[in-house]
Design a protein around this motif. Structure first.
Motif, mmCIF file in Angstrom:
data_model
loop_
_atom_site.group_PDB
_atom_site.id
_atom_site.type_symbol
_atom_site.label_atom_id
_atom_site.label_comp_id
_atom_site.label_asym_id
_atom_site.label_seq_id
_atom_site.Cartn_x
_atom_site.Cartn_y
_atom_site.Cartn_z
ATOM 1 N N ARG A 8 -33.358 -107.409 42.937
ATOM 2 C CA ARG A 8 -34.014 -108.449 42.144
ATOM 3 C C ARG A 8 -35.526 -108.331 42.250
ATOM 4 O O ARG A 8 -36.247 -108.530 41.274
ATOM 5 N N ASP A 9 -36.017 -107.997 43.436
ATOM 6 C CA ASP A 9 -37.467 -107.828 43.614
ATOM 7 C C ASP A 9 -37.983 -106.663 42.781
ATOM 8 O O ASP A 9 -39.068 -106.746 42.172
ATOM 9 N N SER A 12 -38.107 -107.785 39.201
ATOM 10 C CA SER A 12 -39.249 -108.683 38.970
ATOM 11 C C SER A 12 -40.533 -107.879 38.792
ATOM 12 O O SER A 12 -41.350 -108.168 37.906
ATOM 13 N N ARG A 44 -26.974 -112.851 35.876
ATOM 14 C CA ARG A 44 -27.634 -113.852 36.716
ATOM 15 C C ARG A 44 -28.823 -113.257 37.448
ATOM 16 O O ARG A 44 -29.900 -113.876 37.519
ATOM 17 N N ARG A 48 -32.779 -114.441 36.886
ATOM 18 C CA ARG A 48 -33.628 -114.944 37.971
ATOM 19 C C ARG A 48 -34.882 -114.099 38.123
ATOM 20 O O ARG A 48 -35.985 -114.618 38.331
ATOM 21 N N ALA A 49 -34.727 -112.785 38.013
ATOM 22 C CA ALA A 49 -35.879 -111.898 38.175
ATOM 23 C C ALA A 49 -36.892 -112.091 37.050
ATOM 24 O O ALA A 49 -38.105 -112.016 37.271
ATOM 25 N N ALA A 50 -36.406 -112.353 35.839
ATOM 26 C CA ALA A 50 -37.296 -112.509 34.685
ATOM 27 C C ALA A 50 -37.695 -113.962 34.448
ATOM 28 O O ALA A 50 -38.524 -114.247 33.580
ATOM 29 N N GLN A 51 -37.059 -114.883 35.202
ATOM 30 C CA GLN A 51 -37.318 -116.311 35.069
ATOM 31 C C GLN A 51 -37.035 -116.800 33.640
ATOM 32 O O GLN A 51 -37.851 -117.479 33.014
ATOM 33 N N VAL A 52 -35.855 -116.403 33.149
ATOM 34 C CA VAL A 52 -35.391 -116.849 31.838
ATOM 35 C C VAL A 52 -33.963 -117.366 31.999
ATOM 36 O O VAL A 52 -33.364 -117.237 33.077
ATOM 37 N N SER A 53 -33.405 -117.900 30.928
ATOM 38 C CA SER A 53 -32.038 -118.401 30.995
ATOM 39 C C SER A 53 -31.040 -117.243 30.921
ATOM 40 O O SER A 53 -31.347 -116.180 30.365
ATOM 41 N N GLU A 54 -29.850 -117.469 31.471
ATOM 42 C CA GLU A 54 -28.807 -116.454 31.388
ATOM 43 C C GLU A 54 -28.381 -116.232 29.935
ATOM 44 O O GLU A 54 -27.985 -115.126 29.562
#
Length: 257
Positions: A8-9, A12, A44, A48-54
């Protein structure tokens, strides 16, 4: 499956570098591609990594699939147009074997269970009267006119294939092995698909598909060929009438319910 934090990092960081240079659609395609590469749990993790909705990530994944299909070409010039169907449809709908058997399908030689052409079949405004069906006799399935074999040959064929084919694992099969071999012969000789065969032998479409696949492999292994009939056997009409009767019976049950 849980996606590791380090993945995930990395995502991002990648998004932080690339997003400023992409428009909204290109961002969705990138996220959709990354989610598909990650597999289960990818939507998911990417969201989270892109800070958008699924939902946004899923939309991007759908666009990737549609574009992949649309990009299909062949040396003969095939062009494909594809678009995402966003309509909603009921789930859990079951199609009876008899209904499937009634469809005007022409199955392809390569994986006919999956690849086939569905032909239009206009319904007449006034249903034509159908002649009464003759009394059904299950022994008609082994009629030499249908199988192209003598009365003895199906027994000999069954004996040849039985050591490898008549093996029981888990729940006993609904059809005996001789019945399985007979169904395979009718499939190859009379071009009967799995759906009508399932109706005629009183089993499920899925079980019949498995039976035909298994026995075709056995026949190939033993170097046994069952050529198709050059002309449709006359007795085939009786089988088709039997399948239609079963379809009508299923329709009456549905109407009553």
């Amino acid at each position: 499956m849980r996606i590791p934090d380090e993945i995930r990092d990395q995502l991002s960081s990648k998004f932080g570098v690339l997003f400023p240079h992409l428009d909204e659609r290109q961002r969705r395609l990138l996220m959709g591609t990354e989610a598909r590469l990650l597999g289960h749990g990818g939507v998911r993790a990417v969201a989270r990594a892109a800070q958008v909705s699924e939902t946004t990530v899923r939309k991007g994944g759908h666009e990737v699939i549609v574009q992949s299909i649309a990009a299909t070409t062949t040396r003969t010039g095939l062009r494909v147009t594809a678009e995402l169907d966003t309509n909603t449809y009921p789930t859990g709908v079951r199609i009876a074997d008899a209904e499937m058997a009634a469809l005007p399908l022409t199955r392809h030689t390569f994986h006919g269970d999956w690849n086939y052409a569905l032909h239009p079949q206009p319904s007449p405004s006034v249903p034509a009267a159908r002649a009464p069906e003759p009394e059904w006799d299950q022994s008609l399935l082994s009629d030499p006119a249908l199988t192209g074999m003598t009365c003895r040959q199906p027994t000999d064929l069954t004996a040849t294939l039985a050591p490898e084919g008549d093996t029981q694992r888990g729940r006993p099969p609904r059809l005996t092995f001789p019945e399985q071999v007979l169904a395979t012969v009718l499939h190859l000789r009379a071009a009967l698909a799995a759906e009508p065969l399932a109706v005629l032998f009183g089993t499920s479409r899925t079980a019949m598909h498995r039976t035909l696949l298994k026995n075709r492999r056995l026949l190939e292994k033993h170097g046994i060929s069952i050529p198709p009939a050059t002309t449709p056997p006359t007795a085939l009409a009786t089988l088709q009438a039997r399948v239609q009767t079963q379809i009508d019976a299923a329709d009456k049950i549905k109407t009553t319910c």
